[in-house]
Motif scaffolding. Structure first.
Motif, PDB file in Angstrom:
ATOM      1  N   GLY A  18     -26.287   1.461 -18.115  1.00 18.86           N
ATOM      2  CA  GLY A  18     -26.906   2.736 -17.769  1.00 18.86           C
ATOM      3  C   GLY A  18     -26.821   3.818 -18.814  1.00 18.86           C
ATOM      4  O   GLY A  18     -27.493   4.842 -18.682  1.00 18.86           O
ATOM      5  N   SER A  19     -26.005   3.627 -19.842  1.00 17.46           N
ATOM      6  CA  SER A  19     -25.884   4.675 -20.867  1.00 17.46           C
ATOM      7  C   SER A  19     -25.242   4.102 -22.123  1.00 17.46           C
ATOM      8  O   SER A  19     -24.629   3.032 -22.097  1.00 17.46           O
ATOM      9  N   PHE A  20     -25.363   4.892 -23.227  1.00 11.82           N
ATOM     10  CA  PHE A  20     -24.719   4.487 -24.471  1.00 11.82           C
ATOM     11  C   PHE A  20     -23.205   4.512 -24.332  1.00 11.82           C
ATOM     12  O   PHE A  20     -22.510   3.631 -24.834  1.00 11.82           O
ATOM     13  N   SER A  21     -22.684   5.514 -23.649  1.00 10.19           N
ATOM     14  CA  SER A  21     -21.229   5.638 -23.510  1.00 10.19           C
ATOM     15  C   SER A  21     -20.662   4.507 -22.653  1.00 10.19           C
ATOM     16  O   SER A  21     -19.603   3.948 -22.970  1.00 10.19           O
ATOM     17  N   GLY A  46     -39.884  -0.631 -35.426  1.00 15.71           N
ATOM     18  CA  GLY A  46     -40.961   0.347 -35.536  1.00 15.71           C
ATOM     19  C   GLY A  46     -41.386   0.895 -34.190  1.00 15.71           C
ATOM     20  O   GLY A  46     -42.544   1.285 -34.001  1.00 15.71           O
ATOM     21  N   LEU A  47     -40.435   0.948 -33.239  1.00 17.27           N
ATOM     22  CA  LEU A  47     -40.729   1.374 -31.877  1.00 17.27           C
ATOM     23  C   LEU A  47     -39.650   2.318 -31.363  1.00 17.27           C
ATOM     24  O   LEU A  47     -38.499   2.246 -31.785  1.00 17.27           O
ATOM     25  N   THR A  48     -40.031   3.180 -30.455  1.00 21.29           N
ATOM     26  CA  THR A  48     -39.046   3.981 -29.730  1.00 21.29           C
ATOM     27  C   THR A  48     -38.744   3.260 -28.426  1.00 21.29           C
ATOM     28  O   THR A  48     -39.620   3.107 -27.571  1.00 21.29           O
ATOM     29  N   LEU A  49     -37.497   2.819 -28.277  1.00 18.93           N
ATOM     30  CA  LEU A  49     -37.127   2.031 -27.116  1.00 18.93           C
ATOM     31  C   LEU A  49     -36.637   2.883 -25.959  1.00 18.93           C
ATOM     32  O   LEU A  49     -36.780   2.497 -24.797  1.00 18.93           O
ATOM     33  N   PHE A  50     -36.037   4.048 -26.256  1.00 18.08           N
ATOM     34  CA  PHE A  50     -35.467   4.906 -25.218  1.00 18.08           C
ATOM     35  C   PHE A  50     -36.034   6.317 -25.305  1.00 18.08           C
ATOM     36  O   PHE A  50     -36.242   6.865 -26.392  1.00 18.08           O
ATOM     37  N   ASP A  51     -36.275   6.892 -24.154  1.00 17.23           N
ATOM     38  CA  ASP A  51     -36.582   8.315 -24.030  1.00 17.23           C
ATOM     39  C   ASP A  51     -35.250   9.020 -23.814  1.00 17.23           C
ATOM     40  O   ASP A  51     -34.586   8.826 -22.792  1.00 17.23           O
ATOM     41  N   ARG A  55     -30.559  13.352 -19.222  1.00 18.13           N
ATOM     42  CA  ARG A  55     -29.110  13.189 -19.339  1.00 18.13           C
ATOM     43  C   ARG A  55     -28.763  11.758 -19.694  1.00 18.13           C
ATOM     44  O   ARG A  55     -27.804  11.505 -20.423  1.00 18.13           O
ATOM     45  N   LEU A  56     -29.537  10.817 -19.171  1.00 13.23           N
ATOM     46  CA  LEU A  56     -29.319   9.406 -19.461  1.00 13.23           C
ATOM     47  C   LEU A  56     -30.560   8.840 -20.151  1.00 13.23           C
ATOM     48  O   LEU A  56     -31.687   9.240 -19.842  1.00 13.23           O
ATOM     49  N   PRO A  57     -30.372   7.928 -21.084  1.00 19.89           N
ATOM     50  CA  PRO A  57     -31.527   7.336 -21.783  1.00 19.89           C
ATOM     51  C   PRO A  57     -32.349   6.470 -20.817  1.00 19.89           C
ATOM     52  O   PRO A  57     -31.799   5.773 -19.969  1.00 19.89           O
TER      53      PRO A  57
END
Length: 304
Positions: A18-21, A46-51, A55-57
């Motif tokens: 659910g998050s990077f942390s 060459g892509l954006t995977l996360f918005d 508060r959470l990606p």
């Protein structure tokens, strides 16, 4: 483009936790290291995977598509490592089981369910040669194990283990002339077309139960059964194939008086005596033998 399975594993872990942390805590790494690795993955693709605006990606549309492929690749990696471990332990790369007639397949399918659990990565090949064709495959090494009806003779190089008897009642369609007779005789059978299973060799095996001079040959018991349903002749068909056709009234069994002297055929497990089986083949051999013993002693625990 640089791409590593480790980066894909990080992607999956971030999504699953659910998050990077949370991913960093699970993997025992610093959050900054996880964030940087994901950023490098985005650059490589060459892509954006996360918005990252919330508060959470959250995965982007492209991220969701890449995630699905990443999961597949990681599953394939896991399967490859498991297969390599099995091969390193001496497991066969492939096992071929030759079965006389595919109609026998449901008879021992519970053993194959267990086999799939014990050897999940082994490549299993099921072939359906009949009569002498089956023996030839075992003798030449094309197959390692065979299941078939007991033949008139067994080559000396082959070992065998009895797996029981299969009842072979004679059946006809309800509109067949034999169905109109109260107690058809052997002479009555000889006067009508007989439908018989055959292998691809013109050997003696296919001739041993012949009564009629008028014969149609079919490669397999299921094919014989279908011809019987159409009223094209009479045939001996394994009893385990007849429950539904009998219930639907598609065929009827002739009285026992009409049966040839041998109305049941033994089934055997066969293997080449001089070719040791690998671990998977030995397991399947033992499981089939114990499957037979379990049928004989249903109240006895015979788990492998």
């Amino acid at each position: 483009m640089k791409l590593s399975l480790e980066a894909l594993h990080l992607l999956v872990t971030v999504v699953d936790t659910g998050s990077f942390s949370a991913a960093a805590r699970q993997l025992g790494r610093a959050q900054s290291a996880v964030s940087t690795a994901i950023a490098h993955l985005e650059i490589d693709l060459g892509l954006t995977l996360f918005d990252r605006r919330g508060r959470l990606p959250r995965l982007t549309v492209a991220g969701e598509r890449i995630l699905a492929e990443a999961r597949l690749l990681l599953t394939q990696q896991s399967n490859l490592l498991a297969l390599a471990a099995e091969l390193a332990d001496g497991f066969e790369a492939r096992l071929t089981l030759a079965i006389d007639d595919d109609a026998l397949l449901p008879w021992f399918s519970p053993v194959l369910v267990q086999f799939a659990q014990v050897c999940p990565h082994l490549e299993l090949e099921l072939l359906f040669p009949m009569m002498e064709d089956l023996s030839d495959m075992l003798l030449t090494g094309r197959a390692q194990l065979g299941i078939g009806y007991q033949g008139l003779t067994t080559p000396q190089a082959l070992s065998r283990f009895g797996l029981g008897l299969v009842e072979m009642p004679i059946v006809v369609a309800p509109h067949h002339p034999l169905a109109q007779k109260w107690q058809p005789t052997r002479a009555d059978l000889q006067a009508e077309r007989q439908l018989m299973a055959t292998g691809r060799q013109a050997g003696g095996e296919r001739e041993r139960f012949r009564l009629s001079s008028d014969i149609w040959w079919a490669e397999g018991d299921l094919a014989v059964l279908e011809l019987v349903k159409q009223g094209l002749g009479w045939g001996a068909v394994p009893l385990f194939l007849l429950a539904e056709p009998l219930a639907r009234g598609e065929v009827i069994c002739l009285p026992e008086q009409a049966l040839p002297p041998s109305s049941a055929l033994p089934i055997e497990l066969l293997w080449h005596s001089a070719r040791p089986l690998g671990p998977a083949g030995a397991w399947l051999q033992a499981a089939l033998q114990q499957h037979r013993l379990q049928e004989q002693n249903p109240n006895k625990n015979l788990n492998l």
